[in-house]
Every structure is written in structure tokens, then in C-alpha cells.
Design a protein around this motif. Structure first.
Motif, PDB file in Angstrom:
ATOM      1  N   PHE A 121     -19.500  -9.475  -9.681  1.00 50.58           N
ATOM      2  CA  PHE A 121     -20.473 -10.412  -9.141  1.00 50.58           C
ATOM      3  C   PHE A 121     -21.085  -9.742  -7.913  1.00 50.58           C
ATOM      4  N   GLY A 122     -22.307  -9.240  -8.083  1.00 50.03           N
ATOM      5  CA  GLY A 122     -22.904  -8.439  -7.027  1.00 50.03           C
ATOM      6  C   GLY A 122     -22.070  -7.180  -6.821  1.00 50.03           C
ATOM      7  N   PRO A 123     -21.750  -6.835  -5.568  1.00 47.68           N
ATOM      8  CA  PRO A 123     -20.967  -5.627  -5.323  1.00 47.68           C
ATOM      9  C   PRO A 123     -19.461  -5.812  -5.531  1.00 47.68           C
ATOM     10  N   THR A 124     -19.045  -7.044  -5.805  1.00 49.52           N
ATOM     11  CA  THR A 124     -17.608  -7.332  -5.922  1.00 49.52           C
ATOM     12  C   THR A 124     -17.148  -7.214  -7.359  1.00 49.52           C
ATOM     13  N   GLN A 125     -16.246  -6.275  -7.626  1.00 52.79           N
ATOM     14  CA  GLN A 125     -15.685  -6.118  -8.965  1.00 52.79           C
ATOM     15  C   GLN A 125     -14.492  -7.057  -9.106  1.00 52.79           C
ATOM     16  N   VAL A 126     -14.604  -8.016 -10.015  1.00 54.84           N
ATOM     17  CA  VAL A 126     -13.585  -9.052 -10.179  1.00 54.84           C
ATOM     18  C   VAL A 126     -12.594  -8.690 -11.282  1.00 54.84           C
ATOM     19  N   LEU A 127     -13.076  -8.094 -12.370  1.00 58.16           N
ATOM     20  CA  LEU A 127     -12.217  -7.632 -13.458  1.00 58.16           C
ATOM     21  C   LEU A 127     -12.433  -6.131 -13.623  1.00 58.16           C
ATOM     22  N   CYS A 128     -11.329  -5.401 -13.587  1.00 56.89           N
ATOM     23  CA  CYS A 128     -11.419  -3.935 -13.537  1.00 56.89           C
ATOM     24  C   CYS A 128     -10.826  -3.302 -14.794  1.00 56.89           C
ATOM     25  N   GLY A 129     -11.451  -3.545 -15.934  1.00 57.07           N
ATOM     26  CA  GLY A 129     -10.972  -2.932 -17.168  1.00 57.07           C
ATOM     27  C   GLY A 129      -9.693  -3.573 -17.683  1.00 57.07           C
ATOM     28  N   ILE A 130      -9.735  -4.884 -17.915  1.00 56.64           N
ATOM     29  CA  ILE A 130      -8.547  -5.634 -18.356  1.00 56.64           C
ATOM     30  C   ILE A 130      -8.250  -5.353 -19.818  1.00 56.64           C
ATOM     31  N   ASP A 131      -7.006  -4.989 -20.103  1.00 57.38           N
ATOM     32  CA  ASP A 131      -6.486  -4.872 -21.471  1.00 57.38           C
ATOM     33  C   ASP A 131      -5.325  -5.848 -21.608  1.00 57.38           C
ATOM     34  N   LEU A 132      -5.416  -6.741 -22.597  1.00 55.49           N
ATOM     35  CA  LEU A 132      -4.378  -7.754 -22.783  1.00 55.49           C
ATOM     36  C   LEU A 132      -4.374  -8.182 -24.240  1.00 55.49           C
ATOM     37  N   THR A 133      -3.176  -8.332 -24.799  1.00 59.81           N
ATOM     38  CA  THR A 133      -3.028  -8.748 -26.196  1.00 59.81           C
ATOM     39  C   THR A 133      -2.116  -9.958 -26.288  1.00 59.81           C
ATOM     40  N   LEU A 134      -2.572 -10.964 -27.013  1.00 61.44           N
ATOM     41  CA  LEU A 134      -1.781 -12.161 -27.290  1.00 61.44           C
ATOM     42  C   LEU A 134      -1.485 -12.180 -28.781  1.00 61.44           C
TER      43      LEU A 134
END
Length: 281
Positions: A33-46
Motif C-alpha cells: 500500500f504505497g511505499p509500505t510492503q504488507v505481504l512479502c511473498g507469502i507461501d502457505l498451503t492448507l
């Protein structure tokens, strides 16, 4: 509240033996969101039939991840797959009709709509009914019968015709979780379902979630560690937009980085009374 374990050997074997691919797969998801990286390459398996809890401090990106998975927010990169189908950036109602349901941190109920009508709405699509605004739900006998059964299961039968806005806070949370289940989704996402509850209310919610998630896949954000360790088959820990660990409750409890970043003394306190659970995990 003493946490009640739901991780029996039979349950673990059923999860591990499911023949198909993951129920939900998040692959390299990024969001800024703008300059703020909130999710940084999330890998997740359910995996199918699994209960996976996401924990982490406020601002870690947990709710943003839910928004991306459910189509409320489009990611900047990466993919979301549900039952091997790419649903990245698709509209929330489309993803819902593919079998995903979600509750929110704050109430999303219609204050002036009755409890039974909320459940009727949730049961329309899985009951084979399309949204026709000129047709009254009260005339759909099959939908009403299913909704009555859900009222009983949720313990809300005596609140049948009460407007949702007149329910107690705990009853509203129960209804919201019930709506997720009544929509017949195979994947449930619950965002802090026990937030703001007393110990007794939280204990009842844990029992309800354990019941409603049978035969479904559950992804849950939760801050109450008693709830997390009671329900989760695995725990994913988020910090600063990344998954720093994802493992069984016993291994997460012993993980040095997780203890430092989040669990603190709780890991030792929980371990003193739940060594049997740790050995079984």
C-alpha cells in the motif's frame, strides 16, 4: 479455560491421506500500500480437512492476506489457488460460490434482519436457488427447514426472529461463524472468532468451531493461544508480512524465533499442562 485438543491420531491420518491436492494454496503473494510492503511473498498451503491457525502481532499482514485470498484485495504478485483452480483477483462472490466462506474481525451482520433470515440468505446458493429479488425467502420451504436446523446446531433457536443487532456480542459472533458453515463452503476462513469473548464464551466457540469444521478445511486468525493450541493441526506465524514458521503446535511452541517474537512465556505455561498433546503432535 483448559484447551481441549482436537488433534486425534485418526484425524491426522485422514488429513494426511487425502488423495487430491491442497484445498488452498497461496504462492508468492505480495501486496503493498504505497511505499509500505504488507505481504512479502507469502507461501502457505492448507490441505483438505486441516485446521491451520495464523498467529502474529498486530500489523503483521494477517487480515490483508485474508483479503487477498477472498478477492477483496488484488495482490501485486503471486497466485491464490483453491482446489487447484486459480482464483487470484476474482470477485469475492465468485470465490464464495466456488466453496470459500469467511467471517470478519468486526460484525458484518445486518442489524435489522432476523437471525433466521440471515441463515436463509446463507442457504440460498447451496440450496440451488439463485438471487431473485422478486421472490420472498419465506416461501422457500427447503431453505427454511435447513435454516431451522442450523438454528438448533448454533444454539440460537430461541433467538430465531430477533434482529441481529439485538443479539449479544457473543451471539453475533456465533451467528457469523454459523453463516460461514451454512453457506456450505468447503474452506472456512475465520478472522479472530473469539476476540472480545469471556473465557466461558470462548470455550463454547472453540467447541462450535471444532464441530462446524469437521469435513472442511479451516484457516483461522487468532490471538488467543488457548484457542490456537486447542484447534490447530498446524500453526503459521506471521511477522512483518512474512511467514517465519509453519509447523505443528508442539514444534511451533519450541521454535526459538517464535518464542522470542510472539509466544514468550506462554509456550512454557502451555507446555506444563499439555505435554501429552505435544507428544502426540
Amino acid at each position: 479455560m483448559r484447551a481441549m485438543t482436537a488433534k486425534t491420531p485418526m484425524r491426522q491420518a485422514a488429513i494426511a491421506s487425502h488423495p487430491s491436492g491442497p484445498a488452498l494454496s497461496v504462492q508468492g503473494v505480495r501486496k503493498s500500500f504505497g511505499p509500505t510492503q504488507v505481504l512479502c511473498g507469502i507461501d502457505l498451503t492448507l490441505v483438505h480437512g486441516e485446521r491451520l491457525a495464523i498467529i502474529g502481532p498486530n500489523g503483521a499482514g494477517k487480515s490483508t492476506l485474508f483479503d487477498v485470498v477472498t478477492g477483496r484485495t488484488r495482490p501485486d504478485g503471486g497466485r491464490v489457488l483453491m482446489n487447484a483452480r486459480d482464483v487470484t483477483g476474482r470477485a469475492p462472490h465468485v470465490i464464495s460460490r466456488l466453496g470459500l466462506s469467511r467471517s470478519f474481525q468486526t460484525s458484518q451482520l445486518f442489524d435489522h434482519m432476523s437471525v433466521i433470515d440471515h441463515l436463509r440468505c446463507a442457504g440460498l446458493w447451496p440450496g440451488g436457488h439463485r438471487y431473485t429479488f422478486w421472490r420472498r425467502m419465506h416461501g422457500l420451504d427447503d431453505v427454511t427447514r435447513r435454516s431451522e436446523r442450523w438454528l438448533t446446531r448454533l444454539g440460537l433457536s430461541d433467538r430465531r426472529d430477533v434482529p441481529a443487532g439485538a443479539l449479544s456480542y457473543a451471539e453475533q459472533r456465533v451467528l457469523e461463524v454459523g453463516l460461514c458453515a451454512a453457506s456450505a463452503g468447503s474452506v472456512m476462513l475465520l478472522d479472530e472468532p473469539t476476540a472480545g469473548m469471556s473465557q466461558s464464551e470462548s470455550a463454547r466457540m472453540v467447541a462450535l468451531i471444532a464441530d462446524l469444521s469437521q469435513g472442511r478445511s479451516l484457516l483461522m486468525i487468532e490471538h488467543d493461544m488457548h484457542v490456537v493450541f486447542s484447534l490447530a493441526d498446524r500453526i503459521a506465524v506471521m511477522a512483518r508480512g512474512a511467514i517465519i514458521a509453519c509447523d505443528t503446535p508442539a514444534r511451533i511452541r519450541a521454535h526459538p524465533d517464535v518464542r522470542t517474537a510472539y509466544l514468550g512465556d506462554y509456550a512454557d505455561a502451555f507446555g506444563e499442562t499439555h505435554d501429552g498433546d505435544a507428544r502426540d503432535a
